[in-house]
Scaffold this motif. Structure first.
Motif, PDB file in Angstrom:
ATOM      1  N   ALA A 172       0.832  -1.203   0.000  1.00  0.00           N
ATOM      2  CA  ALA A 172       0.000   0.000   0.000  1.00  0.00           C
ATOM      3  C   ALA A 172       0.867   1.253   0.000  1.00  0.00           C
ATOM      4  O   ALA A 172       0.586   2.240  -0.709  1.00  0.00           O
ATOM      5  CB  ALA A 172      -0.923  -0.017   1.218  1.00  0.00           C
ATOM      6  N   ALA A 173       1.935   1.214   0.781  1.00  0.00           N
ATOM      7  CA  ALA A 173       2.843   2.363   0.832  1.00  0.00           C
ATOM      8  C   ALA A 173       3.530   2.565  -0.517  1.00  0.00           C
ATOM      9  O   ALA A 173       3.770   3.705  -0.947  1.00  0.00           O
ATOM     10  CB  ALA A 173       3.880   2.155   1.926  1.00  0.00           C
ATOM     11  N   LEU A 174       3.851   1.453  -1.188  1.00  0.00           N
ATOM     12  CA  LEU A 174       4.492   1.548  -2.503  1.00  0.00           C
ATOM     13  C   LEU A 174       3.639   2.350  -3.482  1.00  0.00           C
ATOM     14  O   LEU A 174       4.143   3.160  -4.262  1.00  0.00           O
ATOM     15  CB  LEU A 174       4.721   0.145  -3.061  1.00  0.00           C
ATOM     16  N   THR A 175       2.350   2.100  -3.451  1.00  0.00           N
ATOM     17  CA  THR A 175       1.433   2.805  -4.347  1.00  0.00           C
ATOM     18  C   THR A 175       1.509   4.315  -4.107  1.00  0.00           C
ATOM     19  O   THR A 175       1.539   5.115  -5.054  1.00  0.00           O
ATOM     20  CB  THR A 175      -0.009   2.313  -4.115  1.00  0.00           C
ATOM     21  N   GLU A 187      12.208   6.720   1.281  1.00  0.00           N
ATOM     22  CA  GLU A 187      11.545   5.516   1.769  1.00  0.00           C
ATOM     23  C   GLU A 187      12.233   4.218   1.367  1.00  0.00           C
ATOM     24  O   GLU A 187      11.908   3.157   1.884  1.00  0.00           O
ATOM     25  CB  GLU A 187      10.095   5.479   1.250  1.00  0.00           C
ATOM     26  N   VAL A 188      13.185   4.293   0.440  1.00  0.00           N
ATOM     27  CA  VAL A 188      13.813   3.066  -0.051  1.00  0.00           C
ATOM     28  C   VAL A 188      14.506   2.309   1.065  1.00  0.00           C
ATOM     29  O   VAL A 188      14.416   1.077   1.163  1.00  0.00           O
ATOM     30  CB  VAL A 188      14.802   3.386  -1.193  1.00  0.00           C
ATOM     31  N   ALA A 189      15.220   3.024   1.943  1.00  0.00           N
ATOM     32  CA  ALA A 189      15.933   2.365   3.037  1.00  0.00           C
ATOM     33  C   ALA A 189      14.967   1.634   3.959  1.00  0.00           C
ATOM     34  O   ALA A 189      15.217   0.490   4.371  1.00  0.00           O
ATOM     35  CB  ALA A 189      16.756   3.384   3.816  1.00  0.00           C
ATOM     36  N   ARG A 190      13.835   2.263   4.299  1.00  0.00           N
ATOM     37  CA  ARG A 190      12.854   1.625   5.173  1.00  0.00           C
ATOM     38  C   ARG A 190      12.209   0.433   4.477  1.00  0.00           C
ATOM     39  O   ARG A 190      11.912  -0.587   5.095  1.00  0.00           O
ATOM     40  CB  ARG A 190      11.776   2.629   5.589  1.00  0.00           C
ATOM     41  N   MET A 191      12.016   0.589   3.152  1.00  0.00           N
ATOM     42  CA  MET A 191      11.425  -0.510   2.397  1.00  0.00           C
ATOM     43  C   MET A 191      12.342  -1.733   2.429  1.00  0.00           C
ATOM     44  O   MET A 191      11.891  -2.868   2.622  1.00  0.00           O
ATOM     45  CB  MET A 191      11.193  -0.072   0.953  1.00  0.00           C
ATOM     46  N   ALA A 198      10.709  -9.404   6.578  1.00  0.00           N
ATOM     47  CA  ALA A 198       9.738 -10.394   6.112  1.00  0.00           C
ATOM     48  C   ALA A 198      10.449 -11.608   5.517  1.00  0.00           C
ATOM     49  O   ALA A 198      10.042 -12.758   5.729  1.00  0.00           O
ATOM     50  CB  ALA A 198       8.811  -9.774   5.075  1.00  0.00           C
ATOM     51  N   HIS A 199      11.514 -11.352   4.787  1.00  0.00           N
ATOM     52  CA  HIS A 199      12.309 -12.427   4.174  1.00  0.00           C
ATOM     53  C   HIS A 199      12.904 -13.326   5.264  1.00  0.00           C
ATOM     54  O   HIS A 199      12.858 -14.566   5.161  1.00  0.00           O
ATOM     55  CB  HIS A 199      13.402 -11.805   3.316  1.00  0.00           C
ATOM     56  N   SER A 200      13.433 -12.729   6.310  1.00  0.00           N
ATOM     57  CA  SER A 200      14.011 -13.497   7.415  1.00  0.00           C
ATOM     58  C   SER A 200      12.943 -14.334   8.119  1.00  0.00           C
ATOM     59  O   SER A 200      13.189 -15.483   8.519  1.00  0.00           O
ATOM     60  CB  SER A 200      14.681 -12.558   8.425  1.00  0.00           C
ATOM     61  N   GLY A 201      11.748 -13.749   8.266  1.00  0.00           N
ATOM     62  CA  GLY A 201      10.658 -14.480   8.904  1.00  0.00           C
ATOM     63  C   GLY A 201      10.263 -15.713   8.109  1.00  0.00           C
ATOM     64  O   GLY A 201      10.021 -16.785   8.669  1.00  0.00           O
ATOM     65  N   LEU A 202      10.221 -15.574   6.789  1.00  0.00           N
ATOM     66  CA  LEU A 202       9.887 -16.714   5.939  1.00  0.00           C
ATOM     67  C   LEU A 202      10.997 -17.757   5.950  1.00  0.00           C
ATOM     68  O   LEU A 202      10.739 -18.968   5.934  1.00  0.00           O
ATOM     69  CB  LEU A 202       9.632 -16.250   4.506  1.00  0.00           C
ATOM     70  N   GLN A 203      12.245 -17.303   5.978  1.00  0.00           N
ATOM     71  CA  GLN A 203      13.361 -18.242   6.038  1.00  0.00           C
ATOM     72  C   GLN A 203      13.294 -19.089   7.321  1.00  0.00           C
ATOM     73  O   GLN A 203      13.520 -20.303   7.290  1.00  0.00           O
ATOM     74  CB  GLN A 203      14.691 -17.475   5.997  1.00  0.00           C
ATOM     75  N   ALA A 408      15.583  -6.594  -6.869  1.00  0.00           N
ATOM     76  CA  ALA A 408      15.162  -5.482  -7.730  1.00  0.00           C
ATOM     77  C   ALA A 408      15.376  -4.143  -7.032  1.00  0.00           C
ATOM     78  O   ALA A 408      15.839  -3.166  -7.648  1.00  0.00           O
ATOM     79  CB  ALA A 408      13.689  -5.665  -8.114  1.00  0.00           C
ATOM     80  N   LEU A 409      15.061  -4.098  -5.738  1.00  0.00           N
ATOM     81  CA  LEU A 409      15.218  -2.860  -4.981  1.00  0.00           C
ATOM     82  C   LEU A 409      16.684  -2.465  -4.891  1.00  0.00           C
ATOM     83  O   LEU A 409      17.055  -1.300  -5.109  1.00  0.00           O
ATOM     84  CB  LEU A 409      14.629  -3.043  -3.581  1.00  0.00           C
ATOM     85  N   ARG A 410      17.540  -3.449  -4.592  1.00  0.00           N
ATOM     86  CA  ARG A 410      18.974  -3.163  -4.433  1.00  0.00           C
ATOM     87  C   ARG A 410      19.644  -2.830  -5.752  1.00  0.00           C
ATOM     88  O   ARG A 410      20.680  -2.164  -5.782  1.00  0.00           O
ATOM     89  CB  ARG A 410      19.653  -4.351  -3.762  1.00  0.00           C
ATOM     90  N   ALA A 411      19.042  -3.328  -6.853  1.00  0.00           N
ATOM     91  CA  ALA A 411      19.602  -3.024  -8.176  1.00  0.00           C
ATOM     92  C   ALA A 411      19.128  -1.675  -8.699  1.00  0.00           C
ATOM     93  O   ALA A 411      19.524  -1.259  -9.794  1.00  0.00           O
ATOM     94  CB  ALA A 411      19.222  -4.133  -9.160  1.00  0.00           C
ATOM     95  N   GLY A 412      18.270  -0.988  -7.942  1.00  0.00           N
ATOM     96  CA  GLY A 412      17.790   0.317  -8.337  1.00  0.00           C
ATOM     97  C   GLY A 412      16.709   0.285  -9.388  1.00  0.00           C
ATOM     98  O   GLY A 412      16.478   1.281 -10.083  1.00  0.00           O
ATOM     99  N   MET A 413      16.015  -0.838  -9.500  1.00  0.00           N
ATOM    100  CA  MET A 413      14.923  -0.933 -10.471  1.00  0.00           C
ATOM    101  C   MET A 413      13.713  -0.156  -9.964  1.00  0.00           C
ATOM    102  O   MET A 413      13.665   0.272  -8.811  1.00  0.00           O
ATOM    103  CB  MET A 413      14.579  -2.406 -10.721  1.00  0.00           C
ATOM    104  N   THR A 414      12.740   0.026 -10.830  1.00  0.00           N
ATOM    105  CA  THR A 414      11.576   0.836 -10.476  1.00  0.00           C
ATOM    106  C   THR A 414      10.783   0.182  -9.346  1.00  0.00           C
ATOM    107  O   THR A 414      10.806  -1.057  -9.169  1.00  0.00           O
ATOM    108  CB  THR A 414      10.646   1.014 -11.681  1.00  0.00           C
ATOM    109  N   LEU A 415      10.058   0.990  -8.617  1.00  0.00           N
ATOM    110  CA  LEU A 415       9.253   0.467  -7.523  1.00  0.00           C
ATOM    111  C   LEU A 415       8.119  -0.410  -8.032  1.00  0.00           C
ATOM    112  O   LEU A 415       7.640  -1.296  -7.316  1.00  0.00           O
ATOM    113  CB  LEU A 415       8.692   1.613  -6.682  1.00  0.00           C
ATOM    114  N   ASP A 416       7.683  -0.183  -9.276  1.00  0.00           N
ATOM    115  CA  ASP A 416       6.668  -1.061  -9.860  1.00  0.00           C
ATOM    116  C   ASP A 416       7.177  -2.500  -9.906  1.00  0.00           C
ATOM    117  O   ASP A 416       6.442  -3.455  -9.614  1.00  0.00           O
ATOM    118  CB  ASP A 416       6.330  -0.606 -11.291  1.00  0.00           C
ATOM    119  N   THR A 417       8.431  -2.657 -10.306  1.00  0.00           N
ATOM    120  CA  THR A 417       9.035  -3.989 -10.385  1.00  0.00           C
ATOM    121  C   THR A 417       9.137  -4.620  -9.005  1.00  0.00           C
ATOM    122  O   THR A 417       8.869  -5.814  -8.825  1.00  0.00           O
ATOM    123  CB  THR A 417      10.431  -3.902 -11.029  1.00  0.00           C
TER     124      THR A 417
END
Length: 453
Positions: A172-175, A187-191, A198-203, A408-417
């Motif tokens: 929702a925040a991404l939108t 916001e990228v750092a917080r994202m 979330a990734h760690s929780g799933l792992q 994608a985020l670390r590679a600097g791709m668009t937030l849509d991706t």
């Protein structure tokens, strides 16, 4: 929601003091009332939920039995529908007659797991909680029962929901950030921090699958060693019966002997194998080859050694073969006094236990060693554990999607991706809890249930 009324025998199909036939559906109360004649003035339909009454059950042929009927009114019942449970004496004839009477009055026989399926479809429980019901029914030990009960109480669902809610908020925040690009960089750092959490929780949840599988399915365990070190005696001691032939003649066991045992609260699927050695006997060679094959398949190896003698070259060769695998060196014949070099042994295997297959001495230490090697010693079965391949696959899909979003985020791709990966992870977690499960998945889950649950 189903509109018909189902009925089934909900207790074991064996003679018992009490048996129970369960009805669920809109006509459960009228059907039961037509079958029952209350002992007293109260009628079934006059009762509040969670109440019961004494009655006589009848069918077209006459009186069946004296029964107690319990009423659970919708939506506060197991299925979310009106439920009546008719408890009679537990003979197969009586239970069958009560069930046939219910069906003659308009109910239909329930399919496997159909009561629990109705609970799922009415929103009473999630799919993970439904799977926990099957786990409770099939549990064979305390850990397995505790894990299933925790899942039934919603432990897995709550843990998954917490991760999913974090991702939904992030999506929702991404939108909003896409609509206001000037604020994007802030916001990228917080994202990244939120996605990493979330990734760690799933792992962590995925790591619990291996433990959950061991708890729910037991441990495939192979007993290996050279001839005449006491493998078969150990098998017989652990199983409590003469499963393997024991003689002073080396090479007695030529085929794989299997049984299931419970060691403390852990279930082991044991197989005793032929002694590993070089032989020209073609029959013995087949047995030795089968022993090697079982080592490859096993989740745990119990390497039996003659603890009253120093390590032999054959012992060292076996222990080298087991390196990198979960294994416990069992120093057998401890009642004769240990002469084995413990320091050298622990340089070859992670854990060793002194044991006497003859007397049973050292059984507690052997159990402790097995739990440590299998990493079950610190297991809290009351916490969320993934216990089915379906759950693991859904969690793995969500984890892979999150990994793509992070890349994608670390590679600097668009937030849509980035958002595509997040949304895919959310969908996978909905599948895990059953809120977006396909009909085929639901069918597969409930096909594993018994009739009456």
């Amino acid at each position: 929601m189903a509109t018909d009324t189902i009925a089934a025998i909900a207790t074991a199909q064996a003679p018992a003091g009490i048996g129970m036939v369960r009805l669920s559906g809109s006509q459960a109360i009228p059907i039961a009332e037509r079958m029952l004649r209350p002992v007293g003035k109260r009628t079934l339909s006059s009762l509040r939920g969670y109440s019961g009454l004494l009655a006589r059950a009848y069918d077209e042929a006459g009186e069946i039995d004296e029964v107690v009927a319990f009423l659970y009114r919708a939506p506060h019942s197991y299925t979310g529908e009106d439920v009546v449970e008719i408890c009679c004496h537990g003979g197969a004839y009586l239970l069958g007659r009560v069930l046939r009477g219910c069906c003659a009055l308009g109910a239909r026989p329930a399919g496997p797991g159909e009561f629990t399926r109705r609970a799922f479809e009415s929103g009473r429980i999630s799919l993970t909680e439904a799977e926990a019901v099957a786990g409770l029914i099939s549990s064979t030990g305390q850990q397995e029962a505790s894990a299933a009960l925790a899942a039934l109480d919603g432990a897995v669902y709550r843990r998954v929901q917490a991760i999913r809610q974090r991702l939904v908020s992030l999506s929702a925040a991404l939108t909003a950030w896409i609509d206001y690009p000037d604020e994007e960089q802030e916001e990228v750092a917080r994202m990244e921090e939120e996605l990493s959490a979330a990734h760690s929780g799933l792992q962590a949840l995925l790591r619990s699958y291996d433990q959950g599988r061991l708890v729910s399915s037991g441990i495939q365990t192979v007993i290996v060693g050279r001839p005449n070190v006491g493998k078969s005696t150990l098998m017989n001691r652990l199983s409590g019966e003469e499963r393997s032939i024991v003689t002073e003649i080396p090479g007695t066991t030529r085929d794989v002997v299997e049984t299931d045992i419970r060691l403390g609260e852990t279930v082991l699927h044991l197989c005793d194998t032929a002694g590993i050695h070089t032989t020209s006997d073609p029959v013995e060679s087949i047995g030795v080859n089968r022993a090697y094959a079982r080592i490859e398949q096993a989740q745990l190896a119990l390497a039996v050694l003659d603890g009253s003698q120093p390590l032999s070259d054959a012992d060292r060769e076996l222990l080298h073969l087991l390196q990198g695998r979960p294994a416990v060196a069992v120093m057998n014949k401890a009642d004769l006094g240990l002469r084995i070099d413990g320091g050298e042994l622990l340089s070859l295997v992670r854990r060793a236990a002194a044991f006497s297959a003859k007397t049973g001495e050292g059984l507690e230490d052997l159990e402790k060693a097995i739990l440590e090697v299998m990493q079950l010693d610190a297991l809290d079965a009351s916490q969320a554990l993934l216990v089915s391949e379906r759950q693991r696959a859904a969690a793995a899909e969500a984890d892979a999607s999150l990994a793509e979003a992070l890349d994608a985020l670390r590679a600097g791709m668009t937030l849509d991706t980035v958002g595509i990966g997040i949304d895919a992870a959310i969908d996978a977690l909905f599948v895990l809890t059953g809120e977006k499960a396909t009909q085929a998945v639901v069918e597969e889950v409930f096909a594993k249930f018994c009739v009456g649950k």
